[in-house]
Design a protein around this motif. Structure first.
Motif, PDB file in Angstrom:
ATOM      1  N   TYR A  99      26.468  44.628  45.469  1.00 37.48           N
ATOM      2  CA  TYR A  99      26.155  45.419  43.844  1.00 37.48           C
ATOM      3  C   TYR A  99      24.996  44.861  43.473  1.00 37.48           C
ATOM      4  O   TYR A  99      24.556  43.859  43.788  1.00 37.48           O
ATOM      5  N   ARG A 104      43.348  53.309  41.796  1.00 37.94           N
ATOM      6  CA  ARG A 104      42.349  54.035  40.991  1.00 37.94           C
ATOM      7  C   ARG A 104      42.366  55.513  41.253  1.00 37.94           C
ATOM      8  O   ARG A 104      42.584  55.919  42.242  1.00 37.94           O
ATOM      9  N   TYR A 113      42.070  50.919  32.276  1.00 41.65           N
ATOM     10  CA  TYR A 113      40.952  51.215  31.771  1.00 41.65           C
ATOM     11  C   TYR A 113      40.404  52.252  32.410  1.00 41.65           C
ATOM     12  O   TYR A 113      40.811  52.736  33.610  1.00 41.65           O
ATOM     13  N   TYR A 133      36.584  54.647  32.933  1.00 36.43           N
ATOM     14  CA  TYR A 133      35.048  54.922  32.563  1.00 36.43           C
ATOM     15  C   TYR A 133      34.805  56.031  33.173  1.00 36.43           C
ATOM     16  O   TYR A 133      35.151  56.752  34.075  1.00 36.43           O
ATOM     17  N   LEU A 186      27.065  54.141  33.885  1.00 33.78           N
ATOM     18  CA  LEU A 186      28.465  53.595  33.722  1.00 33.78           C
ATOM     19  C   LEU A 186      28.454  54.056  31.968  1.00 33.78           C
ATOM     20  O   LEU A 186      27.830  53.370  31.299  1.00 33.78           O
ATOM     21  N   ILE A 202      28.588  51.077  29.418  1.00 32.46           N
ATOM     22  CA  ILE A 202      29.079  49.908  29.339  1.00 32.46           C
ATOM     23  C   ILE A 202      27.997  48.608  29.421  1.00 32.46           C
ATOM     24  O   ILE A 202      28.215  47.650  28.636  1.00 32.46           O
ATOM     25  N   LEU A 258      24.301  50.370  37.437  1.00 33.07           N
ATOM     26  CA  LEU A 258      25.022  49.698  38.508  1.00 33.07           C
ATOM     27  C   LEU A 258      24.417  50.627  40.000  1.00 33.07           C
ATOM     28  O   LEU A 258      24.541  51.649  40.219  1.00 33.07           O
ATOM     29  N   ILE A 300      28.630  39.965  44.801  1.00 37.54           N
ATOM     30  CA  ILE A 300      29.232  39.496  43.407  1.00 37.54           C
ATOM     31  C   ILE A 300      30.633  39.108  43.482  1.00 37.54           C
ATOM     32  O   ILE A 300      31.485  39.922  44.037  1.00 37.54           O
ATOM     33  N   TYR A 304      33.619  38.994  42.141  1.00 34.54           N
ATOM     34  CA  TYR A 304      34.255  39.767  40.798  1.00 34.54           C
ATOM     35  C   TYR A 304      35.596  39.157  40.591  1.00 34.54           C
ATOM     36  O   TYR A 304      36.291  39.394  39.717  1.00 34.54           O
ATOM     37  N   ARG A 350      32.199  43.266  37.038  1.00 32.38           N
ATOM     38  CA  ARG A 350      33.381  42.752  36.206  1.00 32.38           C
ATOM     39  C   ARG A 350      33.947  43.955  35.756  1.00 32.38           C
ATOM     40  O   ARG A 350      35.097  44.104  35.385  1.00 32.38           O
ATOM     41  N   ALA A 351      33.273  44.743  34.972  1.00 32.18           N
ATOM     42  CA  ALA A 351      33.877  45.829  33.891  1.00 32.18           C
ATOM     43  C   ALA A 351      34.484  46.820  34.842  1.00 32.18           C
ATOM     44  O   ALA A 351      35.645  47.144  34.690  1.00 32.18           O
ATOM     45  N   ILE A 352      33.895  47.161  35.885  1.00 26.53           N
ATOM     46  CA  ILE A 352      34.507  48.283  36.522  1.00 26.53           C
ATOM     47  C   ILE A 352      35.583  47.938  37.692  1.00 26.53           C
ATOM     48  O   ILE A 352      36.361  48.587  37.751  1.00 26.53           O
ATOM     49  N   MET A 353      35.464  46.730  37.830  1.00 30.23           N
ATOM     50  CA  MET A 353      36.575  46.046  38.961  1.00 30.23           C
ATOM     51  C   MET A 353      37.737  45.660  38.277  1.00 30.23           C
ATOM     52  O   MET A 353      38.920  45.761  38.790  1.00 30.23           O
ATOM     53  N   ASN A 354      37.618  44.796  37.348  1.00 31.94           N
ATOM     54  CA  ASN A 354      38.388  44.018  36.378  1.00 31.94           C
ATOM     55  C   ASN A 354      38.723  44.546  35.115  1.00 31.94           C
ATOM     56  O   ASN A 354      39.898  44.270  34.706  1.00 31.94           O
TER      57      ASN A 354
END
Lengths: 252, 238
Positions: A56, A106, A167, A169, A188, A204, A211, A247, A249, B197-201
């Motif tokens: 990423y 997803r 969530y 997006y 995003l 976002i 991104l 990353i 995450y 982190r926003a899109i994955m978590n």
């Protein structure tokens, strides 16, 4: 005096044209397979399980055009634009003692305001596994299961399965490919209230950044070391505009 | 390709034959690669660059192989380099001139020559170079002789100075470019982390109320609100 014979050149040209047609078909199929990770030749298969190697990065929007110019030189000719809507659902597992071992699924589809668009019912369902915690590997390696489904009432279906939305997006951008590697540039946006997409969507990112993802797919249980190194080398070519990173995450 | 047997007219028939076949294979290889290149160039936008560049290198190598082979008169098995002595001392004597089209000749030469006649033979057998190139070479030779020795040296050193100045300029430009790139960052690592982190978590965009874990930053904006049971987006309602 002729230096070369026209008939000979014409013959060579015809031969190449025939080969080119065969090559084009092969390339299209390979392109689609690489983009979606789904092998279209397996008609009987309903889902595809494979390994995804991904990195990423982010890019400030001001340098978007420069980046596109760099990609058009680095990657295969042409790009594909997309405007998609992704929702993340999870299924709570276990009693009060289990700590977040939820199954997350997803769902992704093309974004259209018009409910009657032909692709409005086509969903891409994806399960992304936890990345393998290998320190020496320069890229994120994770197991991914993809499936393409068509459904008129997807929301009811997932609700009845017990999945609850976490969530969502909207993402808009371009996909470039280079052989097996795909570079995805994402803008995003998040929704103010879930379900409402008409008003302006807020980004976002708080710093007007896009991104960037650089990814490739491998068959399951394949040896990914070599591919990982190649992916890393390819991603490094995007410097100094973008710095692609692994990353973490998934760590809290 | 079949040839008539020249043995009874020749001094060293085997070597001449070997030399001819070698030169012909090399030349036709080069010709084939050049034809491929022409086809590739016609593709313009969609030309596969790595293939084309590889073709360039192969045509260069074929030509240089042909050129080095002349040191041994084109005979791979020759022990010493005779610098083309065998080829140069081999006299070509036309045996037959005819005015009628020769189908075998046409086929072998791909319709470049239809008949070995009185017009074609002198052109192909001439050893003098084309007039334009001869003139150019003569002019260059004259220029070289007319200039004084030290004038030439002065010109050479002036040229070297120019080249050095250019190289320094280019390096300076490169340094400027990298400095500019450092000054204006085109990305932010912190931003990358936040977006991923926003899109994955679901950090910062989740609609769930905060979890029990104290370290978690509560998701912004949606606290305390009952999350709607998987929101059927309005467009989906029938």
């Amino acid at each position: 005096m002729l230096l070369y014979s026209p008939t000979h050149i014409a013959l060579a040209a015809f031969k190449y044209a025939l080969d080119a047609q065969a090559r084009a078909v092969e390339l299209t199929r390979e392109f689609l397979q690489r983009i979606s990770g789904v092998d279209e030749t397996h008609h009987g298969k309903e889902y595809e399980s494979h390994l995804e190697l991904i990195l990423y990065g982010s890019l400030k929007e001001a340098y978007k055009e420069q980046f596109y110019a760099r990609l058009s030189g680095l990657c295969d000719k042409g790009y594909r634009e997309f405007h998609e809507h992704e929702l993340s659902f999870s299924l709570k597992v276990g009693g009060p003692m289990s700590m977040g071992s939820d199954v997350t699924v997803r769902l992704r589809r093309e974004f259209h305001s018009d409910a009657f668009h032909p692709t409005a019912n086509k969903w891409h369902m994806r399960y992304i596994g936890t990345p393998e915690p290998i320190a020496h590997c320069p890229v994120i390696v994770r197991k991914v299961i993809d499936s393409v489904v068509s459904s008129n009432n997807m929301m009811e279906f997932v609700k009845s399965l017990g999945l609850r939305m976490d969530y969502e997006y909207i993402t808009k951008g371009r996909v470039y490919t280079n052989g097996g590697f795909k570079v995805i540039v994402n803008d995003l946006r998040k929704t103010e209230t879930p379900g409402k997409y008409e008003q302006g969507l807020k980004p976002i990112s708080t710093a007007e950044s896009l991104l960037i993802e650089v990814a490739t797919s491998l068959p399951e249980s394949a040896d990914y070391d070599k591919e990982a190194k190649m992916l890393r080398a390819f991603a490094d070519q995007l410097r100094p505009l973008v710095k692609m990173e692994k990353i973490d995450y998934w760590k809290k | 390709m079949s040839y008539f047997d020249y043995s009874h007219f020749q001094n060293r028939p085997e070597e001449v034959k070997q030399s001819l076949t070698y030169m012909i294979t090399k030349a036709s290889e080069a010709k084939r690669i050049i034809e491929d290149l022409i086809y590739l160039l016609n593709q313009e936008e969609s030309v596969p660059y790595p293939d084309m560049l590889e073709k360039f290198t192969s045509v260069v190598s074929t030509f240089s192989q042909l050129q080095t082979s002349f040191r041994r008169s084109g005979i791979p098995t020759l022990s010493q380099e005779d610098h083309g002595l065998i080829l140069r001392t081999n006299v070509l004597v036309p045996q037959l001139l005819s005015l009628e089209p020769n189908p075998q000749l046409q086929e072998t030469l791909e319709n470049r020559v239809h008949s070995w006649n009185h017009e074609v033979a002198p052109v192909y057998l001439s050893t003098k170079g084309t007039p334009e190139i001869e003139n150019e070479e003569a002019a260059l030779e004259q220029e070289r002789q007319s200039k004084a020795h030290d004038l030439i040296n002065k010109q050479i050193s002036a040229m070297n100075k120019h080249v050095d100045a250019l190289v320094i300029q280019l390096q300076a430009l490169e340094k400027l470019a990298t400095n500019e790139a450092d000054a204006k960052p085109t990305y932010s690592e912190e931003e990358t982390r936040k977006l991923v982190r926003a899109i994955m978590n679901g950090d910062t965009i989740s609609i769930r109320p905060a979890k029990v874990q104290p370290q978690n930053v509560p998701p912004g904006g949606m606290m305390g609100q009952q999350p709607p049971v998987p929101g059927m987006p309005p467009m989906m309602r029938r």
